[in-house]
Design a protein around this motif. Structure first.
Motif, mmCIF file in Angstrom:
data_model
loop_
_atom_site.group_PDB
_atom_site.id
_atom_site.type_symbol
_atom_site.label_atom_id
_atom_site.label_comp_id
_atom_site.label_asym_id
_atom_site.label_seq_id
_atom_site.Cartn_x
_atom_site.Cartn_y
_atom_site.Cartn_z
ATOM 1 N N UNK A 45 97.802 63.910 21.089
ATOM 2 C CA UNK A 45 98.749 62.520 21.140
ATOM 3 C C UNK A 45 97.710 62.159 22.760
ATOM 4 N N UNK A 46 98.157 63.257 23.847
ATOM 5 C CA UNK A 46 97.506 62.491 25.309
ATOM 6 C C UNK A 46 96.053 62.193 25.155
ATOM 7 N N UNK A 47 95.260 63.103 24.709
ATOM 8 C CA UNK A 47 93.847 62.247 24.462
ATOM 9 C C UNK A 47 93.575 61.355 22.792
ATOM 10 N N UNK A 48 94.616 60.574 22.416
ATOM 11 C CA UNK A 48 94.869 59.681 21.246
ATOM 12 C C UNK A 48 93.097 60.570 20.298
ATOM 13 N N UNK A 49 93.288 61.526 19.911
ATOM 14 C CA UNK A 49 92.268 62.583 19.049
ATOM 15 C C UNK A 49 92.905 61.911 17.443
ATOM 16 N N UNK A 50 92.152 62.094 16.789
ATOM 17 C CA UNK A 50 92.033 61.004 15.214
ATOM 18 C C UNK A 50 92.525 61.885 14.554
ATOM 19 N N UNK A 68 86.940 65.948 22.324
ATOM 20 C CA UNK A 68 87.626 67.109 22.900
ATOM 21 C C UNK A 68 87.343 68.186 23.778
ATOM 22 N N UNK A 69 86.697 67.323 24.151
ATOM 23 C CA UNK A 69 86.456 68.843 26.098
ATOM 24 C C UNK A 69 87.491 68.101 26.475
ATOM 25 N N UNK A 70 88.376 66.761 27.127
ATOM 26 C CA UNK A 70 89.618 66.395 27.338
ATOM 27 C C UNK A 70 90.490 67.730 26.376
ATOM 28 N N UNK A 71 90.518 66.748 25.251
ATOM 29 C CA UNK A 71 91.856 68.284 24.305
ATOM 30 C C UNK A 71 91.691 69.123 25.668
ATOM 31 N N UNK A 130 85.576 72.329 31.247
ATOM 32 C CA UNK A 130 87.167 73.335 30.715
ATOM 33 C C UNK A 130 85.962 73.487 29.703
ATOM 34 N N UNK A 131 85.926 72.432 28.686
ATOM 35 C CA UNK A 131 85.055 72.769 27.344
ATOM 36 C C UNK A 131 84.417 73.824 27.294
#
Length: 151
Positions: A45-50, A68-71, A130-131
């Motif tokens: 939700x935070x990164x607005x992933x599809x 995805x990196x930020x997720x 991080x990713x």
């Protein structure tokens, strides 16, 4: 003069010691599968992933893209072993992977592998670091990572 020497020895000790000890490992609580599910939902939700990306994440598939990196950075932050300022706390990652009842030997091969991935991926923004560090370790040890959260 003695104060300066003590200060410099202290700084040298901090710099030479494990790079990512920004917490006390004794205070780390190993997270469960329920925690992982909660973190996944909050971070998606935070990164607005599809929806398509979320389905990939549930299958442990992490494409090399900014969302995805930020997720993954978010998930690692929620686990409590990564932050943008300090990077990974290798001791906490190791504790998570070993499980709640295991004795963790921070001089073993597993610890060294975790540290190597964390240290070898320091370029880019916080999410990219991080990713790439996370993928470094997951690519070599996915079953262990999955087992650590009882998937």
């Amino acid at each position: 003069m003695k104060v300066l020497i003590v200060f410099l020895v202290g700084v040298a000790f901090v710099l030479a010691g494990p790079h990512h000890e920004h917490g006390h490992e004794g205070h780390y609580v190993v997270k469960s599968h329920d925690d992982l599910v909660s973190y996944r939902n909050a971070c998606a939700e935070k990164v607005h992933a599809s929806e398509d990306l979320v389905e990939k994440y549930k299958k442990w598939q992490y494409p090399d893209d900014a969302v995805t990196h930020c997720y993954l950075a978010c998930v690692f932050e929620k686990f409590g072993f990564y932050d943008a300022e300090h990077g990974f706390d290798v001791h906490k990652v190791h504790m998570q992977l070993a499980g709640p009842s295991a004795h963790v030997d921070h001089s073993d091969e597993m610890h060294q592998k975790i540290a190597q991935c964390a240290e070898s991926h320091k370029e880019g923004d916080s999410c990219a670091k991080a990713y790439h560090a996370g993928m470094c370790f997951m690519n070599a040890n996915l079953r262990l990572v999955q087992h650590s959260v009882q998937v």
